[in-house]
Motif scaffolding. Structure first.
Motif, PDB file in Angstrom:
ATOM      1  N   ASN A 199      14.491  52.229  69.972  1.00 29.87           N
ATOM      2  CA  ASN A 199      14.404  51.936  68.366  1.00 29.87           C
ATOM      3  C   ASN A 199      14.571  52.626  67.570  1.00 29.87           C
ATOM      4  OD1 ASN A 199      12.982  54.637  68.822  1.00 29.87           O
ATOM      5  ND2 ASN A 199      11.694  54.795  67.660  1.00 29.87           N
ATOM      6  N   THR A 200      15.763  53.475  67.828  1.00 28.84           N
ATOM      7  CA  THR A 200      16.644  53.553  66.917  1.00 28.84           C
ATOM      8  C   THR A 200      17.970  52.447  65.729  1.00 28.84           C
ATOM      9  OG1 THR A 200      18.201  54.587  68.027  1.00 28.84           O
ATOM     10  CG2 THR A 200      16.516  56.156  67.546  1.00 28.84           C
ATOM     11  N   THR A 201      17.962  51.657  66.714  1.00 22.25           N
ATOM     12  CA  THR A 201      18.997  50.663  66.298  1.00 22.25           C
ATOM     13  C   THR A 201      18.741  50.047  65.192  1.00 22.25           C
ATOM     14  OG1 THR A 201      17.725  48.968  67.088  1.00 22.25           O
ATOM     15  CG2 THR A 201      19.555  50.270  69.293  1.00 22.25           C
ATOM     16  N   LEU A 202      18.093  50.130  64.958  1.00 19.27           N
ATOM     17  CA  LEU A 202      16.784  48.981  63.670  1.00 19.27           C
ATOM     18  C   LEU A 202      18.092  49.680  61.631  1.00 19.27           C
ATOM     19  CD1 LEU A 202      15.979  46.148  62.729  1.00 19.27           C
ATOM     20  CD2 LEU A 202      13.690  48.047  61.814  1.00 19.27           C
ATOM     21  N   SER A 203      18.180  51.669  62.632  1.00 14.79           N
ATOM     22  CA  SER A 203      17.965  51.788  61.553  1.00 14.79           C
ATOM     23  C   SER A 203      19.713  52.202  61.551  1.00 14.79           C
ATOM     24  CB  SER A 203      17.847  53.318  61.325  1.00 14.79           C
ATOM     25  OG  SER A 203      17.853  53.757  62.587  1.00 14.79           O
ATOM     26  N   TYR A 204      20.237  52.093  62.394  1.00 16.60           N
ATOM     27  CA  TYR A 204      21.596  52.043  62.762  1.00 16.60           C
ATOM     28  C   TYR A 204      22.782  50.986  61.634  1.00 16.60           C
ATOM     29  CZ  TYR A 204      21.294  55.972  65.201  1.00 16.60           C
ATOM     30  OH  TYR A 204      21.382  57.422  65.473  1.00 16.60           O
ATOM     31  N   GLY A 205      21.816  49.580  62.174  1.00 22.46           N
ATOM     32  CA  GLY A 205      22.764  48.792  61.315  1.00 22.46           C
ATOM     33  C   GLY A 205      21.856  47.393  61.355  1.00 22.46           C
ATOM     34  N   GLY A 206      20.730  47.522  61.193  1.00 22.96           N
ATOM     35  CA  GLY A 206      19.435  46.170  61.148  1.00 22.96           C
ATOM     36  C   GLY A 206      19.409  45.761  62.224  1.00 22.96           C
ATOM     37  N   MET A 207      18.782  44.394  62.009  1.00 27.17           N
ATOM     38  CA  MET A 207      18.403  42.882  63.163  1.00 27.17           C
ATOM     39  C   MET A 207      19.373  42.978  64.014  1.00 27.17           C
ATOM     40  SD  MET A 207      17.122  38.700  62.613  1.00 27.17           S
ATOM     41  CE  MET A 207      16.223  40.148  61.330  1.00 27.17           C
ATOM     42  N   ALA A 208      20.777  42.443  63.498  1.00 24.00           N
ATOM     43  CA  ALA A 208      21.836  42.639  64.061  1.00 24.00           C
ATOM     44  C   ALA A 208      22.452  43.130  65.361  1.00 24.00           C
ATOM     45  CB  ALA A 208      23.151  42.477  63.348  1.00 24.00           C
ATOM     46  N   CYS A 209      22.158  44.879  64.817  1.00 21.58           N
ATOM     47  CA  CYS A 209      22.403  45.676  66.089  1.00 21.58           C
ATOM     48  C   CYS A 209      21.642  45.737  66.697  1.00 21.58           C
ATOM     49  CB  CYS A 209      22.565  47.473  64.994  1.00 21.58           C
ATOM     50  SG  CYS A 209      23.069  48.729  66.293  1.00 21.58           S
ATOM     51  N   THR A 210      20.214  45.593  66.652  1.00 20.19           N
ATOM     52  CA  THR A 210      19.037  45.618  67.727  1.00 20.19           C
ATOM     53  C   THR A 210      19.604  44.567  68.623  1.00 20.19           C
ATOM     54  OG1 THR A 210      17.766  46.351  65.990  1.00 20.19           O
ATOM     55  CG2 THR A 210      16.446  45.723  68.131  1.00 20.19           C
ATOM     56  N   VAL A 211      19.588  43.143  67.943  1.00 21.13           N
ATOM     57  CA  VAL A 211      20.129  42.338  68.958  1.00 21.13           C
ATOM     58  C   VAL A 211      21.736  42.661  69.953  1.00 21.13           C
ATOM     59  CG1 VAL A 211      20.751  39.783  68.978  1.00 21.13           C
ATOM     60  CG2 VAL A 211      18.843  40.248  67.500  1.00 21.13           C
ATOM     61  N   PRO A 234      25.874  49.769  71.333  1.00 20.13           N
ATOM     62  CA  PRO A 234      26.920  49.916  70.989  1.00 20.13           C
ATOM     63  C   PRO A 234      27.822  49.853  69.286  1.00 20.13           C
ATOM     64  CG  PRO A 234      25.961  47.692  71.395  1.00 20.13           C
ATOM     65  CD  PRO A 234      24.916  48.267  71.076  1.00 20.13           C
ATOM     66  N   GLU A 235      29.114  49.828  69.362  1.00 13.91           N
ATOM     67  CA  GLU A 235      29.501  49.191  67.774  1.00 13.91           C
ATOM     68  C   GLU A 235      28.371  48.476  67.186  1.00 13.91           C
ATOM     69  OE1 GLU A 235      33.695  49.334  67.522  1.00 13.91           O
ATOM     70  OE2 GLU A 235      33.941  50.797  68.198  1.00 13.91           O
ATOM     71  N   CYS A 236      27.862  48.487  66.044  1.00 17.56           N
ATOM     72  CA  CYS A 236      27.706  47.538  64.963  1.00 17.56           C
ATOM     73  C   CYS A 236      28.302  47.537  63.780  1.00 17.56           C
ATOM     74  CB  CYS A 236      25.872  47.974  64.856  1.00 17.56           C
ATOM     75  SG  CYS A 236      24.719  47.941  66.812  1.00 17.56           S
ATOM     76  N   PRO A 237      28.169  46.162  63.678  1.00 24.25           N
ATOM     77  CA  PRO A 237      28.507  45.573  61.810  1.00 24.25           C
ATOM     78  C   PRO A 237      27.772  46.643  61.177  1.00 24.25           C
ATOM     79  CG  PRO A 237      28.301  43.767  63.409  1.00 24.25           C
ATOM     80  CD  PRO A 237      28.070  44.376  64.157  1.00 24.25           C
ATOM     81  N   LEU A 238      28.293  46.634  60.054  1.00 26.29           N
ATOM     82  CA  LEU A 238      27.231  46.701  58.979  1.00 26.29           C
ATOM     83  C   LEU A 238      27.530  46.654  58.040  1.00 26.29           C
ATOM     84  CD1 LEU A 238      28.019  50.190  58.452  1.00 26.29           C
ATOM     85  CD2 LEU A 238      26.490  49.891  59.646  1.00 26.29           C
ATOM     86  N   PRO A 239      26.481  45.704  56.543  1.00 23.05           N
ATOM     87  CA  PRO A 239      26.462  45.065  56.253  1.00 23.05           C
ATOM     88  C   PRO A 239      27.002  45.005  54.969  1.00 23.05           C
ATOM     89  CG  PRO A 239      24.042  45.603  56.933  1.00 23.05           C
ATOM     90  CD  PRO A 239      24.798  46.364  57.172  1.00 23.05           C
ATOM     91  N   ASP A 240      27.702  46.502  54.354  1.00 26.35           N
ATOM     92  CA  ASP A 240      28.226  46.207  53.491  1.00 26.35           C
ATOM     93  C   ASP A 240      30.427  46.943  54.232  1.00 26.35           C
ATOM     94  OD1 ASP A 240      26.342  46.576  51.888  1.00 26.35           O
ATOM     95  OD2 ASP A 240      25.936  48.484  51.198  1.00 26.35           O
ATOM     96  N   GLY A 241      30.342  46.241  55.464  1.00 24.50           N
ATOM     97  CA  GLY A 241      31.600  46.113  56.061  1.00 24.50           C
ATOM     98  C   GLY A 241      31.331  47.300  56.819  1.00 24.50           C
ATOM     99  N   GLY A 242      32.883  47.314  57.931  1.00 21.24           N
ATOM    100  CA  GLY A 242      32.899  48.512  58.640  1.00 21.24           C
ATOM    101  C   GLY A 242      31.467  47.885  59.944  1.00 21.24           C
ATOM    102  N   THR A 243      31.838  49.339  60.414  1.00 19.64           N
ATOM    103  CA  THR A 243      30.967  49.237  61.853  1.00 19.64           C
ATOM    104  C   THR A 243      30.386  50.840  61.808  1.00 19.64           C
ATOM    105  OG1 THR A 243      32.878  49.805  63.198  1.00 19.64           O
ATOM    106  CG2 THR A 243      32.469  47.610  62.871  1.00 19.64           C
ATOM    107  N   SER A 244      29.127  50.773  63.071  1.00 14.17           N
ATOM    108  CA  SER A 244      28.426  51.880  63.021  1.00 14.17           C
ATOM    109  C   SER A 244      29.661  52.452  64.330  1.00 14.17           C
ATOM    110  CB  SER A 244      27.333  52.042  63.484  1.00 14.17           C
ATOM    111  OG  SER A 244      27.056  51.174  64.447  1.00 14.17           O
ATOM    112  N   ASP A 245      29.411  53.781  64.850  1.00 19.64           N
ATOM    113  CA  ASP A 245      29.726  54.155  66.066  1.00 19.64           C
ATOM    114  C   ASP A 245      29.389  53.637  66.900  1.00 19.64           C
ATOM    115  OD1 ASP A 245      31.400  55.818  64.779  1.00 19.64           O
ATOM    116  OD2 ASP A 245      31.103  57.434  64.407  1.00 19.64           O
TER     117      ASP A 245
END
Length: 441
Positions: A164-176, A145-156
């Motif tokens: 296993n790519t979720t951590l690189s896209y948006g960190g722990m919160a994106c994996t969750v 899903p869309e994931c919030p980025l730590p510096d603002g905005g969201t990933s597509d």
């Protein structure tokens, strides 16, 4: 964990924005004091040692900056949470292959991406009578899903990428968020551990005994183990968990079987009297966890960690299940196998215990030296109530004891038996890893 020490190019399609972990929070003296108080109570609760307060200060100050999750659970006063946590628990444990801050022997910080090569969900039932640890294969294709980025905005959002790519896209919160969308569960707690954390925790308990049924040979991780029982800690424990080529058929699925052998033994070790009665081991384990993990804000407190541990403390080993999600093969990886996948998480959402069908996977086997119960042996009536209680042996004497009278759809305690695609074991089963030699690779 990643299966090679050398860098590998297995990122998913890059995003226009670069995902980084959250900014570090400033130190708060009142927060530090609360963590110290919670840590002291936690260590005293488990060990009863008079030196707990001194040790707890060191544990509390080792707590790292946290990451905020979308569905965090507010626990209130942490000091009041030292008792077993109320209700059920869903906690995501993420194993990262990042080399940042790690021993140079594992490669430089710029040699790898930040991939969650281990993704496990710990579920503790509402009544604290059973628990399950569910493993998601790193090569499983899932929607992200869309994931919030730590510096603002969201990933597509992405319709199909490896989990296993979720951590690189948006960190722990994106994996969750990805696992929540995949399973339909709310996950308010999460922890990310790197190589050093695995080594520290295995050392803190004095080593984890693992059984090897057939020789393990893996040139990539440098682990070579003969058949027999090995006490693994530190780098040896890490490489045992990372090995893929030296286990089963060399796939990530049989590596998970191998990890389940280790984790079940770790649970038995932690729950043993020798560990819980040793203040030094309790302190070392707490420090290893807080000092080597990045925790969600909801979990970034020693008192909260202790309250979850207390919920696990009295669950029988046979009611702690390690299971891999059911999958089917596809080009380049695996996909969830339906309807078995949804059956598993419908049962978890309903808080029903998971029952295994007996399939362990090709990376593990029952320990042939494990004690076997002889059904023909004489029964001591004093030790076995069923020997003298007619209701325990005659369903007609007690209708509630008749399995036919129990409706799994309305009785959560009845449990749900999973398909044989969901491989795994209980913490009470003594198992061995099935190795693979270089000749077979």
């Amino acid at each position: 964990m990643s299966d090679q020490l050398r860098p590998r190019s297995h990122r998913a399609q890059p995003l226009t924005a670069v995902a980084r972990h959250g900014r570090l929070k400033k130190s708060n003296p009142f927060s530090t004091l609360a963590k110290f108080t919670s840590a002291a109570l936690a260590v005293l609760l488990v060990s009863g040692a008079s030196v707990a307060a001194i040790a707890a200060l060191d544990v509390a100050t080792s707590v790292k900056p946290s990451v905020h999750l979308a569905n965090e659970k507010a626990l209130g006063d942490t000091v009041q949470q030292i008792a077993s946590i109320e209700g059920g628990v869903n906690l995501l444990l993420i194993g990262s292959d990042s080399r940042v801050g790690q021993d140079p022997a594992f490669g430089g910080a710029d040699e790898t991406g930040d991939l969650n090569d281990v993704t496990m969900l710990l579920h503790i039932s509402q009544d604290h009578k059973n628990a399950s640890v569910i493993s998601f294969p790193r090569d499983m294709f899932v929607p992200i899903p869309e994931c919030p980025l730590p510096d603002g905005g969201t990933s597509d959002a992405m319709s199909r990428q490896k989990i296993n790519t979720t951590l690189s896209y948006g960190g722990m919160a994106c994996t969750v968020l990805t696992v929540e969308a995949l399973t339909g569960l709310s996950i308010p707690f999460a922890a990310e551990v790197q190589f050093s954390g695995v080594m520290a925790m295995s050392t803190a308990v004095g080593g984890v005994p693992v059984c090897v049924a057939e020789r393990i040979e893996d040139e990539y991780t440098g682990i070579f183990l003969d058949p027999g029982v090995h006490e693994l800690q530190g780098v040896d424990a890490l490489q045992f968990l990372r090995t893929r080529h030296g286990i089963g058929d060399g796939s990530d699925l049989t590596r998970i079987n191998n990890q389940q052998v280790f984790m079940s033994s770790l649970v038995r070790t932690v729950k043993s009297a020798n560990t819980l009665s040793d203040p030094l081991k309790v302190y070392s384990l707490a420090k290893a966890a807080t000092g080597n993990m990045t925790l969600s804000s909801s979990l970034n407190d020693v008192g909260t960690i202790a309250s979850i541990a207390m919920a696990l403390k009295d669950i029988p080993l046979e009611d702690i299940v390690f299971v891999q999600v059911p999958t089917g093969g596809t080009e380049g990886g695996v996909i969830p196998s339906q309807p078995d996948f949804d059956q598993m998480f419908t049962a978890i959402a309903a808080d029903q215990p998971l029952k295994l069908s007996g399939a362990m996977g090709r990376g593990a086997t029952l320990d042939p030296s494990a004690p076997v119960v002889d059904a023909a042996a004489p029964v001591d009536p004093a030790a076995d109530p069923a020997a003298t209680d007619p209701a325990a042996t005659d369903p007609a004497a007690d209708p509630a004891a008749d399995p036919a009278a129990v409706d799994p759809a309305t009785d959560p305690a009845a449990g749900v038996t999973l398909s044989d695609r969901a491989t795994g074991q209980t913490a009470g089963e003594l198992t061995c890893s099935v190795g693979r030699t270089l000749d077979d690779q």
